[in-house]
Write a protein that holds these residues in place. Structure first.
Motif, short mmCIF file in Angstrom:
data_model
loop_
_atom_site.label_atom_id
_atom_site.label_comp_id
_atom_site.label_asym_id
_atom_site.label_seq_id
_atom_site.Cartn_x
_atom_site.Cartn_y
_atom_site.Cartn_z
N ASP A 153 0.83 -1.19 0.00
CA ASP A 153 0.00 0.00 0.00
C ASP A 153 0.87 1.25 0.00
O ASP A 153 2.03 1.23 0.39
CB ASP A 153 -0.91 0.01 1.24
CG ASP A 153 -0.14 -0.20 2.52
OD1 ASP A 153 0.65 -1.17 2.58
OD2 ASP A 153 -0.28 0.60 3.47
N ALA A 154 0.29 2.36 -0.46
CA ALA A 154 0.98 3.64 -0.48
C ALA A 154 0.54 4.48 0.72
O ALA A 154 -0.62 4.38 1.15
CB ALA A 154 0.67 4.38 -1.78
N ALA B 48 12.37 -0.31 -2.59
CA ALA B 48 13.67 -0.75 -3.10
C ALA B 48 13.53 -2.05 -3.87
O ALA B 48 14.17 -2.23 -4.92
CB ALA B 48 14.65 -0.91 -1.94
N ALA B 49 12.71 -2.96 -3.36
CA ALA B 49 12.50 -4.23 -4.07
C ALA B 49 11.84 -4.00 -5.42
O ALA B 49 12.17 -4.68 -6.41
CB ALA B 49 11.65 -5.17 -3.21
N ASP B 50 10.91 -3.05 -5.48
CA ASP B 50 10.28 -2.72 -6.77
C ASP B 50 11.32 -2.32 -7.81
O ASP B 50 11.26 -2.75 -8.97
CB ASP B 50 9.29 -1.57 -6.59
CG ASP B 50 8.05 -1.95 -5.82
OD1 ASP B 50 7.77 -3.15 -5.69
OD2 ASP B 50 7.35 -1.02 -5.34
N VAL B 51 12.27 -1.48 -7.38
CA VAL B 51 13.31 -1.02 -8.31
C VAL B 51 14.15 -2.21 -8.77
O VAL B 51 14.41 -2.37 -9.97
CB VAL B 51 14.20 0.05 -7.64
CG1 VAL B 51 15.34 0.45 -8.58
CG2 VAL B 51 13.38 1.28 -7.27
N ALA B 52 14.59 -3.04 -7.83
CA ALA B 52 15.43 -4.18 -8.18
C ALA B 52 14.71 -5.15 -9.11
O ALA B 52 15.30 -5.69 -10.05
CB ALA B 52 15.87 -4.91 -6.91
N GLU B 53 13.42 -5.37 -8.88
CA GLU B 53 12.66 -6.32 -9.69
C GLU B 53 12.34 -5.79 -11.08
O GLU B 53 12.11 -6.57 -12.02
CB GLU B 53 11.36 -6.68 -8.97
CG GLU B 53 11.57 -7.48 -7.68
CD GLU B 53 10.30 -7.59 -6.85
OE1 GLU B 53 9.25 -7.10 -7.30
OE2 GLU B 53 10.36 -8.18 -5.74
N ALA C 199 2.49 -2.10 -7.11
CA ALA C 199 2.30 -2.46 -8.51
C ALA C 199 2.30 -1.23 -9.40
O ALA C 199 2.85 -1.23 -10.51
CB ALA C 199 1.00 -3.24 -8.67
N ASP C 200 1.68 -0.17 -8.92
CA ASP C 200 1.67 1.10 -9.65
C ASP C 200 3.09 1.64 -9.79
O ASP C 200 3.48 2.16 -10.84
CB ASP C 200 0.79 2.09 -8.89
CG ASP C 200 0.40 3.30 -9.73
OD1 ASP C 200 0.61 3.25 -10.96
OD2 ASP C 200 -0.12 4.28 -9.17
N HIS C 201 3.88 1.49 -8.73
CA HIS C 201 5.28 1.93 -8.76
C HIS C 201 6.06 1.17 -9.82
O HIS C 201 6.76 1.77 -10.65
CB HIS C 201 5.91 1.71 -7.37
CG HIS C 201 7.35 2.06 -7.28
ND1 HIS C 201 8.23 1.44 -6.41
CD2 HIS C 201 8.10 2.97 -7.97
CE1 HIS C 201 9.42 1.96 -6.55
NE2 HIS C 201 9.39 2.88 -7.49
N ARG C 202 5.93 -0.13 -9.82
CA ARG C 202 6.67 -0.94 -10.79
C ARG C 202 6.24 -0.62 -12.22
O ARG C 202 7.07 -0.55 -13.13
CB ARG C 202 6.47 -2.43 -10.50
CG ARG C 202 7.11 -2.89 -9.19
CD ARG C 202 7.10 -4.40 -9.05
NE ARG C 202 5.74 -4.94 -8.93
CZ ARG C 202 5.10 -5.09 -7.79
NH1 ARG C 202 5.65 -4.72 -6.65
NH2 ARG C 202 3.88 -5.62 -7.76
#
Length: 324
Positions: A172-173, A181-186, A281-284
């Motif tokens: 959630d935001a 950070a995990a979003d960026v790495a993935e 999910a929106d971030h990714r």
């Protein structure tokens, strides 16, 4: 071996030049020499050279037409400390003296040396005197202590992993920093690299990205080093995402203008209170779109750093120093 080839032999991959200075010539930019990048001003030049050192490329190097400056990690001044005295410029009469000056700097643990070369740049540097490949200028002990991430014990590393792991399922935001950070790495491609400046964001990136799977560099100083590193990553054919806590201003903003002029592709994520992202999910999705579109992209990511104390408690005092 020319001066340019010698620079590569000691780990210098980028030579930063000034816009109004004379051309370095083939001796510094010919085959086997560092990649040249022209900075818009001296402040940007130093930032790019600092980023090159922080990325582990060997010493960062700037050339203004007369003086060759070699930089390792920058010194971090204590709050309230007076500005550091300007580094003296040492006259270098011969190629052998150039090699000796670098070796002396290593022995002293000097983080910056400025050398006025008093010989033709195409004069051969003795091969027997060349330093080993990727042997950087030594970093002063105080600097290394203040900026390097401390080696963690197995217990501390395990506790940090538990803190990170407990947050990854929350999407959630505003995002928690482990999830961000995990979003960026993935989302990064295989040749991607995450660059962060010291502070809470850098602390989370440093402890999360390797867990998820990805390469990360946390710069030893702020002020735009992560942005500069992302630009240099592009110069190497890589994909760089800079993670910062404040929107780029000053020299960092000037570097983004330079990146645009060069048609570079890089992404800057600003982790703070602003941003319209609704979920991880929106971030990714937003990051993937920015990476796919190319060019210079700045994304504001709403991040709640409340959990930082948990990570600091897990890792210890070294993390507390890094997060400040």
């Amino acid at each position: 071996m020319t001066v340019g080839e010698w620079l590569v032999s000691v780990g210098v991959r980028h030579l930063v030049t000034m816009p109004d200075g004379p051309s370095p010539g083939a001796a510094l930019t010919g085959p086997g020499s560092p990649h040249q990048i022209t900075a818009p001003d001296e402040a940007c030049a130093r930032l790019l050279a600092t980023a090159a050192a922080a990325l582990g490329h060997g010493p960062g190097a700037t050339w203004d037409g007369e003086v060759l400056t070699l930089l390792s990690a920058p010194a971090v001044a204590s709050p309230g400390a007076p500005p550091a005295a300007p580094t003296r410029v040492d006259p270098i009469p011969s190629p052998a003296a150039l090699v000796a000056a670098l070796e002396a700097a290593r022995a002293r643990g000097t983080a910056e040396i400025r050398l006025r070369l008093g010989f033709p740049l195409d004069f051969p540097v003795p091969v027997s005197a060349a330093a080993p490949v990727h042997a950087p200028v030594a970093v002063a002990t105080a600097t290394a202590t203040a900026t390097a991430t401390a080696t963690e014990s197995g217990t501390a590393a395990g506790a940090a992993s538990e803190v990170v792991g407990s947050l990854l399922a929350r999407d959630d935001a505003p995002l928690n920093p482990a999830r961000a950070a995990a979003d960026v790495a993935e989302t990064l491609p295989a040749n991607g690299i995450v660059l962060a400046e010291p502070g809470a964001a850098g602390l989370w990136v440093d402890h999360t990205v390797p867990t998820v799977g990805g390469e990360v560099r946390v710069a030893p100083a702020g002020g735009g080093v992560a942005v500069a590193g992302a630009l240099l990553a592009w110069r190497q054919g890589r994909v760089g995402v800079a993670v910062v806590e404040q929107p780029p201003t000053g020299t960092a903003a000037t570097l983004l203008e330079l990146a645009s002029d060069l048609d570079a592709s890089l992404v800057v994520e600003v982790w703070g209170r602003r941003g319209g992202l609704r979920s991880a999910a929106d971030h990714r999705e937003r990051l993937a779109a920015a990476l796919g579109a190319g060019g210079v992209r700045v994304i504001e990511v709403p991040v709640d750093f409340t959990a930082t104390k948990l990570l600091i408690d897990a890792v210890g005092d070294a993390a507390a120093a890094q997060a400040r």
